[in-house]
Every structure is written in C-alpha cells, then in structure tokens.
Design a protein around this motif. Structure first.
Motif, short mmCIF file in Angstrom:
data_model
loop_
_atom_site.label_atom_id
_atom_site.label_comp_id
_atom_site.label_asym_id
_atom_site.label_seq_id
_atom_site.Cartn_x
_atom_site.Cartn_y
_atom_site.Cartn_z
N PRO A 257 0.83 -1.21 0.00
CA PRO A 257 0.00 0.00 0.00
C PRO A 257 0.87 1.26 0.00
O PRO A 257 2.06 1.21 0.33
CB PRO A 257 -0.79 -0.12 1.30
N PRO A 258 0.28 2.40 -0.40
CA PRO A 258 1.05 3.65 -0.40
C PRO A 258 1.45 4.07 1.00
O PRO A 258 0.97 3.53 1.99
CB PRO A 258 0.07 4.65 -1.01
N GLY A 259 2.34 5.06 1.08
CA GLY A 259 2.88 5.52 2.36
C GLY A 259 1.92 6.39 3.10
O GLY A 259 0.77 6.55 2.69
N PRO A 260 2.35 6.94 4.24
CA PRO A 260 3.72 6.84 4.76
C PRO A 260 4.08 5.42 5.20
O PRO A 260 3.21 4.58 5.38
CB PRO A 260 3.70 7.80 5.95
N ASP A 261 5.37 5.21 5.34
CA ASP A 261 5.88 3.91 5.75
C ASP A 261 5.73 3.79 7.27
O ASP A 261 6.38 4.51 8.02
CB ASP A 261 7.34 3.79 5.34
N PRO B 257 8.64 8.23 7.33
CA PRO B 257 9.19 8.30 5.98
C PRO B 257 8.12 8.04 4.93
O PRO B 257 7.07 7.47 5.24
CB PRO B 257 10.26 7.20 5.98
N PRO B 258 8.39 8.44 3.68
CA PRO B 258 7.40 8.21 2.63
C PRO B 258 7.22 6.72 2.35
O PRO B 258 7.99 5.89 2.82
CB PRO B 258 8.01 8.92 1.42
N GLY B 259 6.20 6.40 1.55
CA GLY B 259 5.83 5.02 1.27
C GLY B 259 6.74 4.39 0.26
O GLY B 259 7.71 5.00 -0.16
N PRO B 260 6.47 3.16 -0.15
CA PRO B 260 5.29 2.40 0.25
C PRO B 260 5.30 2.02 1.73
O PRO B 260 6.35 2.08 2.37
CB PRO B 260 5.36 1.16 -0.64
N ASP B 261 4.14 1.62 2.21
CA ASP B 261 4.01 1.21 3.61
C ASP B 261 4.49 -0.23 3.74
O ASP B 261 3.88 -1.15 3.19
CB ASP B 261 2.54 1.33 4.01
N ARG B 262 5.58 -0.41 4.48
CA ARG B 262 6.16 -1.75 4.61
C ARG B 262 5.60 -2.55 5.77
O ARG B 262 6.05 -3.65 6.06
CB ARG B 262 7.68 -1.64 4.73
N LEU B 263 4.62 -1.95 6.48
CA LEU B 263 4.05 -2.66 7.63
C LEU B 263 3.40 -3.99 7.24
O LEU B 263 3.68 -5.03 7.86
CB LEU B 263 3.06 -1.75 8.37
#
Lengths: 340, 340
Positions: A257-261, B257-263
C-alpha cells in the motif's frame, strides 16, 4: 466403486487480488483404487479456511504453494469406503486432509479416527480441530493470558476468533471481539459471553474499540491486519503480546500500500512499549495436540465453550463459499457438506 | 566544598531531528550539600549512550522525558566526597546515575560500590555495566542462541554490539557484525573474533551481508533500524528472533518516511516465517543482574571478551560527543572523563 465418479476442484489459475470463480475448475475423474496399505475415503465434510488463499499464490510461505491443476487442499471428515490398511475398516469415520474432492486414497498418514458418539464429527474441523487448536496454542503459548488482562480478537465469530475469546474468558480475561455487523456482535455477547463486541463496519470503530478497552490491550490475537490493526495499535499496553496467526485483510493484496511507511513507527513501539510479536501456525505446537484435545473436549462437554457452524451444501459450491469467507460473509465455522 | 562550583549540562531545547550544541546549556551552580542520609558524589566518568536522545524528546517512551532545564541524565562513576549515609565513606567509588554534572547528592538509591582492584571502574558503565547487560539479557532471553546459528548485530564495535557478537561466539554461533568503515571492521575480526564484518557504508552492503550469512540469519539483535534492517529482513530464517533494543537510525526522525508502507510486508513475514520480534530494555531483566555480573566478569578475567573505550576529556565536551555518537563517530564505549 462402479459407476461412481470422483468430482474434484482444482486450481485453474492463480488469483490476482480476490479469487474469482474462474480461478477454480470442477473436474471429474475415475474414483481411485486403494492399493495394499491404503484406504479409500469418501468425503463427508470439507473445511474452508482463510489459509487456503495463501496456497493459491506462488509466493513462498510456511507451506508449498499449489501448482496449477492441483486439487485444492483442505481438511476433511471422511468415511472409509474400502480398507486395505491395518487398523482401518469400512465405515470408520476419519479426519484428514483429502482436499476438495469426493474421494481420495490415503496410506493413513495424518488420519485420525473419530468417535461419532463423543461429538458431531465435523467439530474435528472446527472447535475441536485445527481452528480451535490454533486459538488455544497461540493464545496460551504466545498470548500467555493472565487474569484481569484485556484480550482483543477480530473475525471473532469465526472458528478461531470465537475460541480465542471464550478461552480468554475461561482464563479470567476481558474478551473484546470485532466482527462484521450487528447480528454477529449480538452473537458474541449473548451466545459466546464476550465482554464487548465491536462492529468493524462502524465508521467510529477505533473510538468504540478504545471505549471497550478502558485499560488498554494486553493481548491482540492478530488474524486480520488492515484497519483493525490500525485501531488496535495505539491501545497496546506495555508488554503486550501479539500472536500473529493470519492477515486475511491482506491475502488479496497485489502490491504494498502507499505511504507513509509505518514500519519505523511499529519498531519504535515494539521498543518503547516492549511489545512481543510472534508468528505461528498450529503445526508449530503439534506436540500440544493431546493437551488441547483433552481440555477443549471437556470445555465443550461442560458447555463452557460454544460453537456455530455455517454449512454450505455441495462440493460445487466450495469456490464461491471460499470467496465469501475471504470477504467475511460466513457466520461461524464454514463447512461444505460434500456427501448429501 | 568551599570555592568549588558544580558545572552541569542541562537540556536547553528539544532537538528537532539531530541534536545541535544549542540544545544543551552548560550552567554553574553551587556544589550541593548532603543532608543526613545522603552522600555527596563527585563524577569521575560519565557514560554517553544512544538512549539519551529519546529522553530529550517529549514523546512518551519507557522513561519519562526530561523537562527543559533538567540536568541531562546519564550513568556515572563517582567518588564519594562526603558521606552522611551509613555504609558509604569518603573515597568510595560508586556507579550510579548522577547525570551530566560534576557533583550530585544521593540517598544511595541505585548506587553500587565498585572494587577498583577487580576491573577498571569505568567498565561498570560498559562491558560490565548497562550496555553489557543489555547485550547479555537481550541475546540470552529473546535471542536464545543455539550452536551453529547465525547472529547479526549492527553498531558492532559499540559497547552493546561488541558484547552481542562476542557472547554469540561463546555460545557457538556465527557472529556477523556491521560497522562503519574499514578500521572498525578490522577491529571486529582481528580483536573481537567476529566471523565476518560488513561496512555499512559500502554501496553493496546488502549483498555483502547475504554473502556473510550463507545459512540466513537466526538472530538479529536490532539496535539501529534503517538501512541495516532493510538488508537483514530478506535474510531472516524461519523462526528467527529479533530482540529490539534500539533504533538509533530513527531517533532523529521528525516524520514518518514516505511510502510504500512496509508494515503489511513485515506482518506477512512475521506470519509466514514465524518471526519473533520483542522489544526490551535492560531494566526488564533486572533480576538477572547477578547472573550477568558473575558470567561477564569471569569472561573478562579469562580474556574471552574484550572491550574498547573511546574517551572524551571534559564535561563541556559531552554535548558534541553525544551528537557524534548518534552519527556513529565513536569507536568503542563512549565515556567522558569528567574529573581530570
């Protein structure tokens, strides 16, 4: 089996995102012949479970992915039609992994004989089977519930979530369930004895969850991810434990999915709140099967745990039922009655 | 203490991102007078550690943040100048938390008398103190090293990382250290006995790490986050354990930080690879202080563990030294020699 045919459902294509009916194919084949040392099984019940979505993908996980054309995997209750294997006789009812088909042969590996007098045989696929043991082992080994703690679980009317909440109650915890819709929430409170139930479709679900957890969350049994995780995360107490058992909200994801991370934020919380996250599958605790069977059967006999089944008739309806399961349409343990 | 003054360094402003010299202020105050039941301490050694960055922020964490104007916190070795407390006498050398100042009074809480004959007193701030015990308790309790496993640690020449690697070796593991620059990497191999050392400044650090871990990573002792985590993540084996002890790469972050979302990717790996992530601080294992002290002192006496100190002279140089620590400029346990 003269004249009989073996219907079986195979993986026709790897799903992109949500599975669709054309990702499955119903085939017909001759009924297999058991060799010496084998039994021929006829499927009575097929269990449908979220993990099946993972097996349809090519990605490496804890189990080998299915190949295109393979019979879909699945836990089953079967009757022995013919036995050339010592210890099994025609008429025996067994739990095993015969998959999405009417007939299968087995050399006995992984088969467990059931006593239909003790409990309905299909409970070996639910409350007394893999889902129940998943709840039990994850909650007890990783969650380590202590009296007075708050336990949160989503998909709470499902076979895993409903057991997590009920065992949490038996261990003296406050059980908070998250489910889709008022009917499921009513079931959690009135039938299963949860302390609170939250409808994940409510726009103010995060606020409702916070109100239902006035002392924060000590154990979050993770089986969905997504928006529920986002609501749970700020409420996690210091030293909270998070058994990670499933992520059904993400099984159909096609890209990050898009950020934020949010990864650094999670790691910071793991550190500052001393969280424990641990992934598991039920097989990691195989040695506890006997403990689970003894304890869960007793709870069931004494009426201290309850279960609900969602039965679909006919093997041919299994694909649509699995698609619905991944969308949260089932209400209770989803089973396919294969033999009418 | 006629004529003497107490120099102390206080938090002047909360840092935005990296701390700068103006976030600290050197003040002078009268030397405090010990009351009955107190000792007056004069600081000999001040320990500088990454956790101090966290205390400078207003964010809630495992410890209360400092207020503006508070004396900076810190572990110290001090000599007792004057004692009105039973059990302490002038001339005793003690380890405690007197903070960034020349003098402090104490009622004895948290003070530990040191025997200068056993080991250099400042080792109570490093290899035999909080950093050493952080390494020991996190590795033993959460990492649970088994012979033949691969242990990776970053900031590996620091007081925590160097102990993690050396204890891992003593437990029969392969120890892989990550550090900044060829000189530190040489130290890891030649002086500390690591099996491999990776320079995190190398553009191909992830590939080098993969080569240094041919059987994957079983334990990653997390104390930095950032790019090291990204390199470690794909190499984590099934059932890998990740004690989370620090995230120095993120302490100066001002926004996600900006994406992508690594969660979701992390949670999927926690599930499919059955990872364990657990945050801790050394205080969570306070009951193991005696075990640690006994075992670590013996290793040190026998020459089985080595340590390196990076000494800065003068309290007034502590702010710049902490700023450098957060940028990885120290080489070994960073100490301020407060009394010349």
């Amino acid at each position: 089996m003269p004249d009989a045919q073996n219907r079986r459902i195979v993986l026709a294509a790897r799903p992109k995102g949500e599975p669709k009916p054309s990702d499955f194919r119903l085939e017909t084949a001759p009924v297999p012949e058991p060799a010496d040392g084998q039994v021929l099984l006829r499927t009575l019940w097929l269990s449908l479970d979220p993990y099946m979505r993972g097996r349809m993908s090519a990605a490496k996980s804890y189990a080998k992915p299915l190949e295109i054309g393979d019979v879909m995997v699945g836990g089953t209750v079967s009757e022995v039609v013919e036995s050339k294997l010592h210890g099994f006789a025609a008429g025996d009812v067994v739990q095993g992994y015969a998959g999405w088909q009417d007939y299968a042969v087995s050399d006995g590996t992984g088969l467990r004989k059931l006593d239909p007098g003790l409990a309905p045989v299909q409970t070996s696929l639910g409350v007394l089977g893999m889902p129940g043991m998943t709840a039990y082992t994850g909650l007890m080994n990783i969650g380590q519930p202590k009296p007075g703690e708050t336990v949160v679980v989503a998909a709470a009317t499902g076979p895993v979530g409903s057991m997590v909440g009920q065992i949490a109650r038996l261990k003296g915890c406050r059980a908070v369930g998250i489910a889709g819709g008022p009917e499921k929430c009513r079931h959690l409170i009135e039938d299963l004895g949860f302390d609170a139930a939250i409808d994940h479709r409510s726009p103010d679900m995060p606020e409702q969850l916070a109100q239902a957890c006035p002392k924060g969350i000590d154990i979050y049994f993770e089986n969905v991810g997504g928006a529920v995780w986002s609501a749970v995360f700020p409420l996690l107490n210091d030293f909270a434990r998070i058994p990670v058992c499933g992520l059904v909200a993400h099984y159909n994801d096609t890209a990050p999915p898009p950020g934020p991370d949010r990864l650094p934020q999670l790691m910071s919380a793991v550190l500052s709140r001393r969280l424990t996250l641990r992934g598991f599958i039920v097989g990691d605790f195989a040695s506890q099967a006997e403990d689970f069977g003894r304890e869960a059967s007793q709870w069931l006999r004494e009426g201290r745990i309850k279960y609900r089944e969602d039965v679909v008739d006919g093997l041919e309806n299994a694909p649509q039922a699995l698609i619905g399961l991944l969308q949260g349409h089932n209400f209770g343990k989803l089973l396919v009655r294969v033999k009418q």
